[in-house]
Scaffold this active site. Structure first.
Site, short mmCIF file in Angstrom:
data_model
loop_
_atom_site.label_atom_id
_atom_site.label_comp_id
_atom_site.label_asym_id
_atom_site.label_seq_id
_atom_site.Cartn_x
_atom_site.Cartn_y
_atom_site.Cartn_z
N ASP A 68 0.83 -1.20 0.00
CA ASP A 68 0.00 0.00 0.00
C ASP A 68 0.86 1.25 0.00
O ASP A 68 2.05 1.22 0.37
CB ASP A 68 -0.96 0.01 1.19
CG ASP A 68 -0.24 0.01 2.54
OD1 ASP A 68 0.84 -0.61 2.63
OD2 ASP A 68 -0.75 0.63 3.50
N ASP A 99 8.84 4.24 -1.20
CA ASP A 99 8.14 3.74 -0.01
C ASP A 99 6.89 2.95 -0.41
O ASP A 99 5.81 3.50 -0.42
CB ASP A 99 7.76 4.92 0.89
CG ASP A 99 7.22 4.50 2.23
OD1 ASP A 99 7.36 3.32 2.59
OD2 ASP A 99 6.65 5.37 2.92
N GLU A 133 0.06 -0.98 5.97
CA GLU A 133 1.16 -0.37 6.72
C GLU A 133 0.97 1.13 6.85
O GLU A 133 1.25 1.72 7.89
CB GLU A 133 2.49 -0.68 6.04
CG GLU A 133 3.71 -0.43 6.93
CD GLU A 133 4.21 1.00 6.92
OE1 GLU A 133 4.99 1.37 7.82
OE2 GLU A 133 3.83 1.77 6.01
N GLU A 162 11.95 -0.85 4.45
CA GLU A 162 11.57 0.57 4.54
C GLU A 162 12.72 1.46 4.06
O GLU A 162 13.89 1.13 4.26
CB GLU A 162 11.20 0.93 5.98
CG GLU A 162 9.89 0.36 6.46
CD GLU A 162 8.68 1.01 5.82
OE1 GLU A 162 8.84 2.01 5.07
OE2 GLU A 162 7.56 0.52 6.05
N HIS A 348 6.39 10.13 0.87
CA HIS A 348 5.16 10.81 1.27
C HIS A 348 5.07 12.22 0.67
O HIS A 348 4.26 13.03 1.14
CB HIS A 348 5.00 10.87 2.79
CG HIS A 348 4.78 9.54 3.43
ND1 HIS A 348 4.09 9.37 4.60
CD2 HIS A 348 5.18 8.29 3.07
CE1 HIS A 348 4.07 8.09 4.94
NE2 HIS A 348 4.73 7.41 4.01
#
Length: 377
Positions: A68, A99, A133, A162, A348
């Site tokens: 995800d 990510d 996650e 990660e 992000h």
């Protein structure tokens, strides 16, 4: 370009905004089954999880990742569509590039290559993927870990992909994480007109001394492995929006990132005792995201350090900083956990990307780690 490039692009093109998987795990499972993995799809609620294993017995090495991604935000803010991977100036752009769809693709390629050379390897190689996650993290690895515990499944080592690197691939080795404890504090007052404060009870005024005490509290000094515990207020809400109304209630959200000196129950007890000193009419709702974990010096850290130095040209920094990861659910099973992945500078964010040179190196890095842990066992 290459296998890892093509697979990463395939994954990015699937808009798996949490908790959606968008077919990522089914595609990966089909590949893994072709090289002899046994794949089990574990669906809890709206969350997809994949548990894939090759071999049997100990030692058990788990490659942990998620399919995800966080929402992309306004599409027009991106230089190119976040779900149409694009190569520009030595980088691959798209939501999840760093990510962590690049790492997931590298896991798959590394596992495939490893099995070509070591089909009869000792122990068990496992890949665990979730689509939960980036979201609530309730029906993902947390739930899978409960299932594995009930089955008596042991795990010796866990490698999470990660994006842990800071400036260049392999410059940081994550060897633990702080715990995370969140709370929502509701303070009750009495609403009224600002001109008649004697007829009201302002919950903001009542709570300020308690909040000041909370933020001024020195929790600990940390140690050589962990920074000191930190409490941060993240949201405060009260009032109707009018400037002549004393609010009737106050809501405050705060979070603690804590080291192994503390446990969640101890922190909760300390905070309740502090609030009770201030005579507030309040309720407090807790959310425990995970306890701290730490991998001590040993075989896993030594091998990881040697492999990263080979790829980055210098010994990695060994750190427990940063936020939380799904490794917090695997560590309580008795596993030693480390995290190694690409540079995290763009995660992000709009125009998330991964350096192509790093992406191409990741399968080799992961394959060498697998070989050192399993084939050389």
């Amino acid at each position: 370009m290459s296998e890892v490039f093509d697979l990463t692009c395939d994954l990015i093109s699937r808009p798996s905004v949490t908790p959606e998987d968008a077919g990522c795990q089914a595609m990966i499972a089909a590949r893994l089954e072709r090289v002899g993995f046994t794949c089990e799809h574990l669906h809890y609620g709206s969350v997809a999880n994949l548990w894939a294993t090759h071999g049997q017995g100990a030692p058990v090495l788990v490659l942990l990742g998620h399919t995800d991604v966080v929402p992309p935000g306004p599409i027009e803010a991106w230089t190119s569509d976040p779900f149409i991977p694009q190569r520009r100036e030595g980088k691959l752009y798209g939501r999840g590039a760093a990510d962590m769809k690049g790492s997931v693709a590298a896991f798959v390629i590394a596992a495939e290559r490893f099995l070509v050379a070591h089909a009869g390897h000792p122990g068990t190689l496992a890949i665990l993927l979730t689509s939960d996650e980036e979201g609530q993290a309730i029906d993902g690895v947390r739930k899978v870990a409960e299932t594995l515990r009930q089955r008596g499944q042991g795990i010796d080592w866990c490698l999470t992909g990660e994006p842990s690197s800071s400036k260049r691939l392999g410059d940081l080795l994550r060897v633990g994480r702080r715990g995370s404890l969140s709370a929502t504090l509701h303070v009750k007052g009495v609403q009224g007109h600002v001109a008649y404060p004697h007829q009201a009870r302002n919950p903001i005024h009542l709570a300020v001394p308690a909040l000041a005490a909370l933020t001024a509290r020195h929790w600990d000094d940390g140690d050589e492995s962990f920074p000191s515990t930190s409490l941060q207020i993240s949201n405060i809400h009260a009032g109707t929006g009018a400037n002549n109304v004393i609010p009737g209630a106050l809501e405050v959200a705060f979070n603690l990132r804590y080291n192994p000196h503390w446990s969640a129950p101890r922190l909760e007890s300390e905070i309740v005792a502090l609030l009770d000193q201030h005579g507030l009419d309040y309720t407090l709702h807790w959310h425990r995201s995970g306890e701290p974990f730490y991998t001590p010096e040993g075989k896993l850290r030594r091998i990881a350090r040697e492999v990263l130095e080979r790829f980055s040209g210098a010994p990695p920094e060994e750190s427990t900083g940063g936020g939380t990861s799904d490794a917090r659910f695997i560590a309580p099973l008795g596993a030693q956990c480390i995290e190694i992945g690409p540079v995290n500078a763009s995660i992000h964010q709009v125009d998330e990307h991964v350096c192509l040179a790093d992406l191409e190196a990741l399968p080799d890095l992961y394959q060498l780690l697998i070989e050192r842990l399993l084939a050389d066992h």
